[in-house]
Design a protein around this motif. Structure first.
Motif, mmCIF file in Angstrom:
data_model
loop_
_atom_site.group_PDB
_atom_site.id
_atom_site.type_symbol
_atom_site.label_atom_id
_atom_site.label_comp_id
_atom_site.label_asym_id
_atom_site.label_seq_id
_atom_site.Cartn_x
_atom_site.Cartn_y
_atom_site.Cartn_z
ATOM 1 N N THR A 152 -0.846 -10.170 -0.705
ATOM 2 C CA THR A 152 -0.886 -9.845 -2.133
ATOM 3 C C THR A 152 -2.253 -9.948 -2.658
ATOM 4 O O THR A 152 -2.709 -8.902 -3.429
ATOM 5 C CB THR A 152 0.136 -10.404 -2.784
ATOM 6 N N MET A 155 -4.791 -7.195 -1.240
ATOM 7 C CA MET A 155 -4.411 -5.847 -1.579
ATOM 8 C C MET A 155 -4.579 -5.410 -3.211
ATOM 9 O O MET A 155 -5.017 -4.315 -3.190
ATOM 10 C CB MET A 155 -3.077 -5.480 -1.129
ATOM 11 N N THR A 156 -4.662 -6.439 -3.698
ATOM 12 C CA THR A 156 -4.948 -6.207 -5.296
ATOM 13 C C THR A 156 -6.373 -6.045 -5.358
ATOM 14 O O THR A 156 -6.765 -5.134 -6.209
ATOM 15 C CB THR A 156 -4.843 -7.752 -6.052
ATOM 16 N N GLN A 159 -6.954 -2.349 -4.334
ATOM 17 C CA GLN A 159 -6.432 -1.313 -5.088
ATOM 18 C C GLN A 159 -7.449 -1.182 -6.413
ATOM 19 O O GLN A 159 -7.794 -0.192 -6.702
ATOM 20 C CB GLN A 159 -4.962 -1.900 -5.706
ATOM 21 N N SER A 187 -1.975 4.287 -9.714
ATOM 22 C CA SER A 187 -2.293 2.796 -9.310
ATOM 23 C C SER A 187 -1.174 1.992 -8.454
ATOM 24 O O SER A 187 -1.362 1.326 -7.568
ATOM 25 C CB SER A 187 -2.810 1.993 -10.480
ATOM 26 N N LYS A 188 0.143 1.948 -9.193
ATOM 27 C CA LYS A 188 0.970 1.180 -8.631
ATOM 28 C C LYS A 188 1.367 1.701 -7.327
ATOM 29 O O LYS A 188 1.689 0.952 -6.334
ATOM 30 C CB LYS A 188 2.231 1.356 -9.649
ATOM 31 N N LYS A 191 -0.963 0.436 -4.727
ATOM 32 C CA LYS A 191 -0.903 -1.104 -4.255
ATOM 33 C C LYS A 191 0.544 -0.908 -3.361
ATOM 34 O O LYS A 191 0.705 -2.065 -2.610
ATOM 35 C CB LYS A 191 -0.771 -1.758 -5.563
#
Length: 433
Positions: A152, A155-156, A159, A187-188, A191
């Motif tokens: 997580t 990948m944050t 993104q 954007s969401k 991610k």
């Protein structure tokens, strides 16, 4: 002292928070490094239109899966968690389709009712955002359950580089609000795709367990769509109100000032508050299952966040206008004035993360819904007083900020009271056995 630090860093909770926070810190560093350039490329009005669109999707996005993904962390049995994952994805698709139907039938009425003429052409993106939001929530909660915090975190960062870099790259040639809005909508999804691509496959430890049905887990966790989803929807509405009302009352530029102020103040919230919350949720759930003291966990996490938050939020309260003018340009000094008052409620929202995360474990989601309704009414009254009585956007934000600080501090106090009652009941139950 060194020994204490070593022991502290070896604790799984602290280590997991550090992993999440490091990824968020790197992502926020990318955002802050590029924000001065982005604000100069697009300007307050473009930011304001993006802020209005973001406010709309911030209301509907969190309930894209009716908050069923939040329940994925709770079950002891892996088969129940898998069933909740399938349920979350099914609900997400259904909600996205339903929103598309609503827009096809009632788009004109919705635009007129909520005065959304400035972003009317972008409303078709709402079903897409809801689909992406539900996928992201499901992926995030599954990774939290399986403690894949490093994935997580990485990948944050990726993104942030993709989305913010695109804003700069496209902005040099096409610096319009439509670019900001479309990239915000995507954007969401970016991610969610990254998390699904790079997540490690779950260990199949549940092959001997009977398969759980979607219907059974939906019934068992009925309180999430019944209480948590309305609470999340109302809370998101109350936080998005200033953007929508400021745009309607004072124009897009005013909404832009609020949007950039909220973006800056969300840095510590995203960097530390969300990281602590994501790690604290499975930890407090585990503590409750094992009969540990829940109140102590909540209190310790809250005080720790308060100690961390005083510095950044205090700095904005004291130096807000000068900082915003220096970093983003002279056109944004008003955003600094907004941020001074916004920092009050954001600080208490920052330190209430452990309380909010503990409420599902304490079976207090009905209380959370009632509390959020009270918060919405109070915030509407505060904004209305600032506009109709004082005719001032800054006074409206000040009323909003003060009321938010009072209410969030009240939430912490009531949650601690409920956790003490929960611990007492658990202790009595243990003694009876």
């Amino acid at each position: 002292m060194k020994r204490k630090m070593r022991r502290l860093t070896k604790k799984p909770f602290v280590r997991d928070v550090a992993v999440m926070a490091s990824g968020t810190a790197a992502a926020q560093a990318v955002i802050m490094a590029l924000s001065p350039l982005i604000t100069r490329l697009y300007g307050p009005e473009a930011y304001g239109l993006m802020g209005v669109f973001t406010a709309i999707v911030s209301i509907v996005g969190p309930v894209a899966a009716l908050t069923y993904p939040i329940a994925i962390v709770l079950p002891k049995r892996e088969t129940d968690a898998w069933a909740l994952l399938r349920l979350s994805l099914a609900v997400t698709v259904g909600m996205a389709v339903a929103s598309a139907v609503v827009l096809l039938l009632f788009q004109t009425s919705i635009v007129q009712l909520f005065q959304l003429q400035d972003v009317a052409s972008f409303l078709f993106l709402i079903p897409v955002v809801m689909l992406f939001a539900g996928l992201l929530q499901t992926a995030e909660q599954w990774l939290i359950r399986t403690k894949q915090f490093a994935i997580t975190a990485k990948m944050t960062v990726v993104q942030a580089v993709i989305i913010q870099g695109s804003k700069v790259g496209v902005g040099f040639f096409y610096p319009f609000a439509s670019v900001l809005i479309v990239l915000s909508a995507l954007s969401k999804g970016v991610k969610a795709l990254l998390l699904m691509l790079f997540a490690k496959p779950a260990e199949k430890q549940h092959h001997r367990e009977p398969r759980s049905s979607i219907k059974s887990v939906a019934k068992r966790h009925w309180d999430f769509p019944a209480y948590r989803a309305p609470e999340v929807f109302i809370n998101a509405s109350s936080q998005s109100l200033p953007t929508l009302l400021l745009s309607g009352f004072f124009g897009p530029a005013s909404a832009g000032f609020y949007a950039i102020g909220k973006s800056v103040l969300s840095l510590p919230v995203q960097l530390i508050g969300k990281s602590v919350g994501d790690v604290f949720y499975p930890r407090v759930s585990e503590a409750a299952n094992n009969g540990e003291n829940v109140t102590g966990l909540i209190r310790k996490a809250t005080l720790s966040l308060a100690a961390v938050g005083v510095g950044p939020f205090g700095t904005v309260i004291i130096f807000g206008p000068w900082l915003f003018s220096f970093v983003f340009g002279a056109d944004w000094v008003t955003a600094g004035e907004y941020a001074r008052w916004m920092a009050l409620w954001t600080f208490f929202g920052f330190i209430n993360r452990p309380s909010v995360m503990a409420l599902p474990v304490l079976s207090a989601q009905a209380f959370h819904l009632r509390f959020t309704i009270i918060m919405l009414i109070t915030r509407i009254a505060a904004l209305a007083a600032g506009y109709y009585i004082f005719a001032s956007d800054l006074t409206a934000i000040a009323c909003f900020g003060v009321s938010g600080a009072i209410l969030n501090s009240g939430l912490i106090g009531i949650t601690l009271q409920k956790s003490r009652h929960y611990d007492h009941e658990q202790s009595d139950g243990g003694n009876d056995e």
